[in-house]
Write a protein that holds these residues in place. Sequence first.
Motif, PDB file in Angstrom:
ATOM      1  N   ARG A  12       0.812  -1.143  -0.093  1.00  0.00           N
ATOM      2  CA  ARG A  12      -0.096   0.150   0.140  1.00  0.00           C
ATOM      3  C   ARG A  12       0.781   1.062  -0.005  1.00  0.00           C
ATOM      4  NH1 ARG A  12      -1.960   0.643   4.560  1.00  0.00           N
ATOM      5  NH2 ARG A  12      -4.050   1.506   4.039  1.00  0.00           N
ATOM      6  N   THR A  13       0.236   2.431  -0.608  1.00  0.00           N
ATOM      7  CA  THR A  13       0.967   3.684  -0.684  1.00  0.00           C
ATOM      8  C   THR A  13       0.407   4.630   0.582  1.00  0.00           C
ATOM      9  OG1 THR A  13       1.490   3.478  -2.705  1.00  0.00           O
ATOM     10  CG2 THR A  13       1.659   5.786  -1.755  1.00  0.00           C
ATOM     11  N   VAL A  14       0.878   5.088   1.236  1.00  0.00           N
ATOM     12  CA  VAL A  14       0.653   5.956   2.618  1.00  0.00           C
ATOM     13  C   VAL A  14       1.432   7.312   2.469  1.00  0.00           C
ATOM     14  CG1 VAL A  14       0.750   6.044   5.024  1.00  0.00           C
ATOM     15  CG2 VAL A  14       0.395   3.852   3.886  1.00  0.00           C
ATOM     16  N   LEU A  15       0.620   8.384   2.707  1.00  0.00           N
ATOM     17  CA  LEU A  15       1.147   9.724   2.738  1.00  0.00           C
ATOM     18  C   LEU A  15       0.690   9.970   4.189  1.00  0.00           C
ATOM     19  CD1 LEU A  15       1.884  12.458   1.787  1.00  0.00           C
ATOM     20  CD2 LEU A  15      -0.570  13.091   1.136  1.00  0.00           C
ATOM     21  N   LEU A  16       1.902  10.419   4.930  1.00  0.00           N
ATOM     22  CA  LEU A  16       1.992  11.196   6.039  1.00  0.00           C
ATOM     23  C   LEU A  16       2.208  12.671   6.102  1.00  0.00           C
ATOM     24  CD1 LEU A  16       3.533   8.170   6.303  1.00  0.00           C
ATOM     25  CD2 LEU A  16       3.366   8.618   8.843  1.00  0.00           C
ATOM     26  N   ARG A  17       1.421  13.385   6.681  1.00  0.00           N
ATOM     27  CA  ARG A  17       1.352  14.892   6.591  1.00  0.00           C
ATOM     28  C   ARG A  17       1.088  15.557   7.582  1.00  0.00           C
ATOM     29  NH1 ARG A  17      -2.383  16.343   1.706  1.00  0.00           N
ATOM     30  NH2 ARG A  17      -1.241  18.362   2.199  1.00  0.00           N
ATOM     31  N   GLY A  18       1.648  17.095   7.813  1.00  0.00           N
ATOM     32  CA  GLY A  18       1.077  17.633   8.989  1.00  0.00           C
ATOM     33  C   GLY A  18       2.050  17.326  10.187  1.00  0.00           C
ATOM     34  N   GLY A  19       3.234  16.946  10.164  1.00  0.00           N
ATOM     35  CA  GLY A  19       4.060  16.768  11.307  1.00  0.00           C
ATOM     36  C   GLY A  19       5.558  17.328  10.997  1.00  0.00           C
ATOM     37  N   GLU A  20       6.289  16.924  11.842  1.00  0.00           N
ATOM     38  CA  GLU A  20       7.868  17.002  11.652  1.00  0.00           C
ATOM     39  C   GLU A  20       8.673  15.528  11.347  1.00  0.00           C
ATOM     40  OE1 GLU A  20       9.370  19.903  11.692  1.00  0.00           O
ATOM     41  OE2 GLU A  20       7.647  21.241  12.819  1.00  0.00           O
ATOM     42  N   VAL A  21       9.067  15.718   9.976  1.00  0.00           N
ATOM     43  CA  VAL A  21       9.902  14.618   9.674  1.00  0.00           C
ATOM     44  C   VAL A  21      11.140  14.690   9.633  1.00  0.00           C
ATOM     45  CG1 VAL A  21      10.368  12.914   7.559  1.00  0.00           C
ATOM     46  CG2 VAL A  21       7.965  13.744   7.998  1.00  0.00           C
ATOM     47  N   HIS A  22      11.851  13.808  10.462  1.00  0.00           N
ATOM     48  CA  HIS A  22      13.518  13.712  10.633  1.00  0.00           C
ATOM     49  C   HIS A  22      14.102  13.293   9.602  1.00  0.00           C
ATOM     50  CE1 HIS A  22      16.895  14.527  12.998  1.00  0.00           C
ATOM     51  NE2 HIS A  22      17.289  13.480  12.683  1.00  0.00           N
ATOM     52  N   SER A  23      14.407  14.130   8.706  1.00  0.00           N
ATOM     53  CA  SER A  23      15.266  13.407   7.548  1.00  0.00           C
ATOM     54  C   SER A  23      16.282  14.495   6.938  1.00  0.00           C
ATOM     55  CB  SER A  23      14.078  13.344   6.290  1.00  0.00           C
ATOM     56  OG  SER A  23      14.714  13.063   5.053  1.00  0.00           O
ATOM     57  N   VAL A  33       6.104  10.114   2.098  1.00  0.00           N
ATOM     58  CA  VAL A  33       4.988   8.898   1.217  1.00  0.00           C
ATOM     59  C   VAL A  33       5.974   7.603   1.551  1.00  0.00           C
ATOM     60  CG1 VAL A  33       4.400   8.190  -1.012  1.00  0.00           C
ATOM     61  CG2 VAL A  33       4.096  10.635  -0.209  1.00  0.00           C
ATOM     62  N   VAL A  34       5.190   6.731   1.817  1.00  0.00           N
ATOM     63  CA  VAL A  34       5.493   5.289   2.025  1.00  0.00           C
ATOM     64  C   VAL A  34       5.094   4.389   0.843  1.00  0.00           C
ATOM     65  CG1 VAL A  34       5.890   3.334   3.306  1.00  0.00           C
ATOM     66  CG2 VAL A  34       6.265   5.596   4.427  1.00  0.00           C
ATOM     67  N   GLU A  35       5.899   3.667   0.192  1.00  0.00           N
ATOM     68  CA  GLU A  35       5.425   2.816  -0.911  1.00  0.00           C
ATOM     69  C   GLU A  35       6.149   1.575  -0.937  1.00  0.00           C
ATOM     70  OE1 GLU A  35       3.902   3.588  -5.596  1.00  0.00           O
ATOM     71  OE2 GLU A  35       5.883   4.479  -5.035  1.00  0.00           O
ATOM     72  N   LYS A  36       5.279   0.550  -0.973  1.00  0.00           N
ATOM     73  CA  LYS A  36       6.149  -0.938  -1.086  1.00  0.00           C
ATOM     74  C   LYS A  36       6.973  -1.173  -0.137  1.00  0.00           C
ATOM     75  CE  LYS A  36       5.103  -1.300  -6.133  1.00  0.00           C
ATOM     76  NZ  LYS A  36       5.906  -1.542  -7.389  1.00  0.00           N
ATOM     77  N   ASP A  49       0.434  17.660  -1.558  1.00  0.00           N
ATOM     78  CA  ASP A  49      -0.828  17.653  -2.211  1.00  0.00           C
ATOM     79  C   ASP A  49      -0.894  16.817  -3.662  1.00  0.00           C
ATOM     80  OD1 ASP A  49      -1.935  19.223  -0.235  1.00  0.00           O
ATOM     81  OD2 ASP A  49      -1.411  21.067  -1.094  1.00  0.00           O
ATOM     82  N   ALA A  50       0.443  16.920  -4.187  1.00  0.00           N
ATOM     83  CA  ALA A  50       0.363  16.048  -5.290  1.00  0.00           C
ATOM     84  C   ALA A  50       0.467  14.835  -5.144  1.00  0.00           C
ATOM     85  CB  ALA A  50       1.602  16.547  -6.140  1.00  0.00           C
ATOM     86  N   PHE A  51       0.624  14.187  -4.332  1.00  0.00           N
ATOM     87  CA  PHE A  51       0.492  12.985  -3.821  1.00  0.00           C
ATOM     88  C   PHE A  51      -0.733  12.286  -3.629  1.00  0.00           C
ATOM     89  CE2 PHE A  51       4.985  13.878  -3.584  1.00  0.00           C
ATOM     90  CZ  PHE A  51       5.547  12.904  -4.268  1.00  0.00           C
ATOM     91  N   ALA A  52      -1.345  13.178  -2.927  1.00  0.00           N
ATOM     92  CA  ALA A  52      -2.896  12.996  -2.031  1.00  0.00           C
ATOM     93  C   ALA A  52      -3.749  11.777  -3.138  1.00  0.00           C
ATOM     94  CB  ALA A  52      -3.543  13.992  -1.687  1.00  0.00           C
ATOM     95  N   PRO A  53      -3.972  12.101  -4.440  1.00  0.00           N
ATOM     96  CA  PRO A  53      -4.976  11.418  -5.188  1.00  0.00           C
ATOM     97  C   PRO A  53      -4.463   9.936  -5.188  1.00  0.00           C
ATOM     98  CG  PRO A  53      -4.463  13.699  -6.076  1.00  0.00           C
ATOM     99  CD  PRO A  53      -3.748  13.491  -5.048  1.00  0.00           C
ATOM    100  N   GLY A  54      -3.403   9.658  -5.409  1.00  0.00           N
ATOM    101  CA  GLY A  54      -3.022   8.531  -5.562  1.00  0.00           C
ATOM    102  C   GLY A  54      -2.386   7.483  -4.655  1.00  0.00           C
ATOM    103  N   VAL A  55      -2.605   7.737  -3.177  1.00  0.00           N
ATOM    104  CA  VAL A  55      -2.543   7.201  -2.000  1.00  0.00           C
ATOM    105  C   VAL A  55      -3.636   6.058  -1.644  1.00  0.00           C
ATOM    106  CG1 VAL A  55      -0.691   8.678  -1.719  1.00  0.00           C
ATOM    107  CG2 VAL A  55      -2.910   8.785  -0.356  1.00  0.00           C
ATOM    108  N   ASP A  56      -3.090   5.192  -0.810  1.00  0.00           N
ATOM    109  CA  ASP A  56      -4.233   4.457  -0.239  1.00  0.00           C
ATOM    110  C   ASP A  56      -4.742   4.894   1.105  1.00  0.00           C
ATOM    111  OD1 ASP A  56      -4.278   2.112  -2.207  1.00  0.00           O
ATOM    112  OD2 ASP A  56      -2.217   2.001  -1.567  1.00  0.00           O
TER     113      ASP A  56
END
Length: 541
Positions: A12-23, A33-36, A49-56
């Motif tokens: 599944r493809t997951v979008l996490l948003r609205g936080g602080e990503v330590h990267s 975005v996490v995929e496979k 926003d560009a990823f939102a339509p295609g995620v699970d």
Amino acid sequence: MTESTALKSEHRTVLLRGGEVHSPADPFATAMVVEKGHVAWVGSEGAADAFAPGVDEVVDLEGALVTPAFTDAHVHTTATGLALTGLDLSSAATLAEAAALVRAHARERTADRVLTGHGWDASRWPEARPPRRDELDELTGGRPLYLTRIDVHSAVVTTAMLDLVPGVRAMDGFRDGEPLTGDAHHAVREAAYAAVSPAQRADAQRAALRRAASLGIGTVHECGGPRISSEDDFTGLLELARAEPGPRVVGYWADRDVERALALGAAGAAGDLFVDGSLGSHTACLHEPYADAPHTGTAHLDAGDVAAHVVACTEAGLQAGFHAIGDGALTAVADGLRAAAAKLGLARVRAARHRVEHAEMLTPETVAAFAEFGLTASVQPAFDAAWGGDDGMYAQRLGAGRARTLNPYAALLRAGVPLAFGSDSPVTPLDPWGTVRAAAFHRTPAHRVSVRAAFTAHTRGGWRAVGRDDAGVLVPGAPADYALWSTGALVVQAPDDRVARWSTDPRSGTPGLPDLTPGGELPRCLRTVVAGHTVFEGPNG
């Protein structure tokens, strides 16, 4: 890397948003975005926003911090679970409190053939002595009891426990009226753990892995071996981790029989392959006598033994590794690596990424040897938090001057030695943020490292210790092993008590981490994810 996990890559493809990503890919990332089962993208909220339509699935982080999951590079999983589900004396402040806990445990566990427990530390008690055998006989009603010191290098037992092991009173390490060490301890431990049923063992392993997941730990390095647990314990844990969701398990088997380690599916003939013992039990091997005992401890392997094992493992394409704490033991390791490099060539030895567990009593010469031979220092900062300082157990054993030289993390990093942080649980608890804090606020200020360096040693460092340079960090292509945290404001912290709070300045360009100043609240884990699968979710996760 040989690992066990029931989790294949999540498709599944997951979008996490609205936080602080330590990267490090984007110090100001607020979405991922996490995929496979892998990180596919990190970036800003607007770009997400560009990823939102295609995620699970879209996960609203609600301001949570996202970090790589921790790796605990030294765990005894079954013993940890037994302590979690059974008799744990680590909180006992006096001998009397410990005795009360033993009595209550014996009354509760009437069906157990052998009672087991862990965690006494007489150096912390006003009585300054462990329970005597006659006292334990009375507390247990004469039943077999095996009770390990906090460092698991010595134990006190009941008479009935001794009677289960023929010949133990004639073994090395048996001194009437004193805790068991050496061969006597190993023989009694084997008998005690043999009495634990397979069902009890599996329940203990599940309890330990559940606790690890609840603390944001995505990988544990299991340190088993013929003098520590059993082959059934080791292979049973690897099989359980393959069959059930939970943290990844990387298995190390501490055996000089390299072929056996390979057959058991171990990542290395490493871990607690004992060159010496421990400081608390007076069995770490020193160059000079203990301050509170007229001897220099115990040497189990010499430089020749070390060299032979390194050569055998390197030629087999397997990691070698050793348990070495005292300066005498660490000199033997350095001399053994030097001899192996002379035979095989330095490049081959370095490429194998051999490792040393604990590595406490280092000197400038042994630090330089670690750097020369590419050794990973698999270390436990909580040891210093528990036993460091001028009034701690280290000072009792060694004197304050020698004690201040222990666990020199800053010197290791300056020399370019890779660090991998762990707990040695159940010796000290699974507690990753507490471990990072302990390294950043070491009791000896000269040995402190930055929170960022400590965090790296407890995340990416554990992956590098098993030969993986592509993981333990949230960048595209890395395994999606991560944790969500409830925490306060993020800061960039210096390697001493001074905390630089300029991380809100966008010119810093460095991802922030929680303020771990001693006394403050540590981050709370909301969710832990391994290979894209959730293995822990808290009430607000």
